[in-house]
Scaffold this motif. Sequence first.
Motif, PDB file in Angstrom:
ATOM      1  N   THR A 200       0.824  -1.210   0.000  1.00  0.00           N
ATOM      2  CA  THR A 200       0.000   0.000   0.000  1.00  0.00           C
ATOM      3  C   THR A 200       0.855   1.256   0.000  1.00  0.00           C
ATOM      4  O   THR A 200       0.596   2.208  -0.749  1.00  0.00           O
ATOM      5  N   GLY A 203       2.419   1.688  -3.410  1.00  0.00           N
ATOM      6  CA  GLY A 203       1.423   2.166  -4.370  1.00  0.00           C
ATOM      7  C   GLY A 203       1.118   3.641  -4.210  1.00  0.00           C
ATOM      8  O   GLY A 203       1.016   4.374  -5.201  1.00  0.00           O
ATOM      9  N   VAL A 204       0.970   4.088  -2.954  1.00  0.00           N
ATOM     10  CA  VAL A 204       0.733   5.523  -2.717  1.00  0.00           C
ATOM     11  C   VAL A 204       1.920   6.358  -3.188  1.00  0.00           C
ATOM     12  O   VAL A 204       1.751   7.427  -3.795  1.00  0.00           O
ATOM     13  N   LEU A 206       4.069   5.592  -5.592  1.00  0.00           N
ATOM     14  CA  LEU A 206       4.094   5.621  -7.053  1.00  0.00           C
ATOM     15  C   LEU A 206       3.041   6.569  -7.612  1.00  0.00           C
ATOM     16  O   LEU A 206       3.297   7.300  -8.584  1.00  0.00           O
ATOM     17  N   LEU A 207       1.847   6.575  -7.031  1.00  0.00           N
ATOM     18  CA  LEU A 207       0.826   7.530  -7.466  1.00  0.00           C
ATOM     19  C   LEU A 207       1.246   8.968  -7.173  1.00  0.00           C
ATOM     20  O   LEU A 207       0.996   9.881  -7.967  1.00  0.00           O
ATOM     21  N   TYR A 208       1.889   9.165  -6.024  1.00  0.00           N
ATOM     22  CA  TYR A 208       2.368  10.496  -5.657  1.00  0.00           C
ATOM     23  C   TYR A 208       3.358  11.019  -6.687  1.00  0.00           C
ATOM     24  O   TYR A 208       3.302  12.184  -7.103  1.00  0.00           O
ATOM     25  N   LYS A 209       4.270  10.138  -7.127  1.00  0.00           N
ATOM     26  CA  LYS A 209       5.239  10.540  -8.128  1.00  0.00           C
ATOM     27  C   LYS A 209       4.624  10.600  -9.529  1.00  0.00           C
ATOM     28  O   LYS A 209       4.977  11.453 -10.336  1.00  0.00           O
ATOM     29  N   GLY A 210       3.707   9.678  -9.818  1.00  0.00           N
ATOM     30  CA  GLY A 210       3.129   9.639 -11.152  1.00  0.00           C
ATOM     31  C   GLY A 210       2.285  10.850 -11.478  1.00  0.00           C
ATOM     32  O   GLY A 210       2.299  11.341 -12.614  1.00  0.00           O
ATOM     33  N   PHE A 211       1.527  11.369 -10.502  1.00  0.00           N
ATOM     34  CA  PHE A 211       0.684  12.530 -10.722  1.00  0.00           C
ATOM     35  C   PHE A 211       1.389  13.854 -10.406  1.00  0.00           C
ATOM     36  O   PHE A 211       0.736  14.908 -10.412  1.00  0.00           O
ATOM     37  N   ASN A 212       2.696  13.807 -10.126  1.00  0.00           N
ATOM     38  CA  ASN A 212       3.480  15.023  -9.828  1.00  0.00           C
ATOM     39  C   ASN A 212       2.859  15.831  -8.685  1.00  0.00           C
ATOM     40  O   ASN A 212       2.766  17.064  -8.751  1.00  0.00           O
ATOM     41  N   ILE A 213       2.404  15.111  -7.663  1.00  0.00           N
ATOM     42  CA  ILE A 213       1.782  15.807  -6.537  1.00  0.00           C
ATOM     43  C   ILE A 213       2.815  16.660  -5.805  1.00  0.00           C
ATOM     44  O   ILE A 213       2.478  17.727  -5.271  1.00  0.00           O
TER      45      ILE A 213
END
Length: 435
Positions: A200, A203-204, A206-213
């Motif tokens: 988990t 995954g969080v 990777l999403l943080y990096k993928g969406f350029n948060i």
Amino acid sequence: MSGFIVTQHGTDIVTTLVVCLDRTDDVGRKTGLRSPVVGWEAVRALVTDVGLADPEDSGVNSLLETLRVAQDLRDENEDVVVAVVSGDRESMVSADRAVAHQLDELVAEYDPDSAVVVIDSAEDERLVPIVESRMQVDSVDRVVVRQARDIESTYYLLKQFLADEELRQTVLVPIGLTLLVFPMLATLAGPAEGAAAITTVIGVFLLYKGFNIDELVTGLAHQARESLYSGQVSVVTYVVAAGLTFVGLFAGALGVSSLEHTAGVVVPAMQFAFDSVPWLVMAALTASAGRLLDEAISDEPIRSSYLSLPFIVVAVGLAVRGFSAYVLEQQGVIDPFVVPAAEFGALSNESFVVTAGERLALFVVTAIVISLIGARVASSVSENGPDEEPDGSAESDTGTEPDAALRPQSELTDGGPTEPPADGSDSSRADGHNE
């Protein structure tokens, strides 16, 4: 024979055969020469031929290593015979027999006391027992090419990766944390729970990096800092809007919690929207009002998008409120809307009930009307920009006379405009000349 080293055998001189083994006959295929190749000069010339044929072949390094070993032994006052022995290309059995036959020729010709074998692959190493069966082998020199292309490229890529601080923090830090945390979680909560928690978190991340948060958060922080330093009104309105948003979410959650056991997610979602939309609309209006005030205070003209935004927010809020109320009324969660009776002097009316469809139509029509009003206001403001001065306005404002080039020639004299003479004579005689 040309290419052979002629040695004189003494009672105290040892003859050593330095032989380079080539089981697959790479030397013969690339140069066209037949083995064995014997002698210092012959082997040195062979290095040039093989290098020109295939500079990337590791056999070049094997031949150079053979010459180096021979030179070292010769410096120690040993008789040295340098030779290159190759196999056959037909089969492994024929290759081994060819090597054995060439070694027998070398033993018969030079009668070496020992041998030093130079190889560069595991394939060539299988020939070492054949050499050992015919003479004493003092050493087996295995040539390993340090700068092989794939290994060298991998090394430099790894070195460059470790030198990049951002890549180290992005890749090595999560891997290190995973390796540290997983054993503790597996011990405390079990392997399955530990693996689920680690997955988990990964995954969080990777999403943080993928969406350029991270870039969005940095941009928001920079914008907030600039707004504080510049004294913009929107800073306060944004804080108020955030508070209203929190209140709206809390009100929606309370509305959902007050529902009795309801199957599905449609009714709770509509209840949440019905209770939270008024607060969320007020939050959006507050934020847009602050931005609109900043635009009005600044020297730049107000953009039409900031004028239409409040109307769009209200229209969307009315539409969402109307649809959510329709669903809730159909499910019996809320009561129908009742218009109370009113008295206006002698006139009076009775109360009546507005049905769910009528309420939805009223909300939708009102939302459309408000959005049209917003579009009209924005377009009218954009059309009524700063008026441009008409041509010739400078002349009317300053009161200056027309250009001298457009004035009559008579007005350009030192005396100004010429008046007709008092005696009524022709103006052309004003200079005192008579015709």
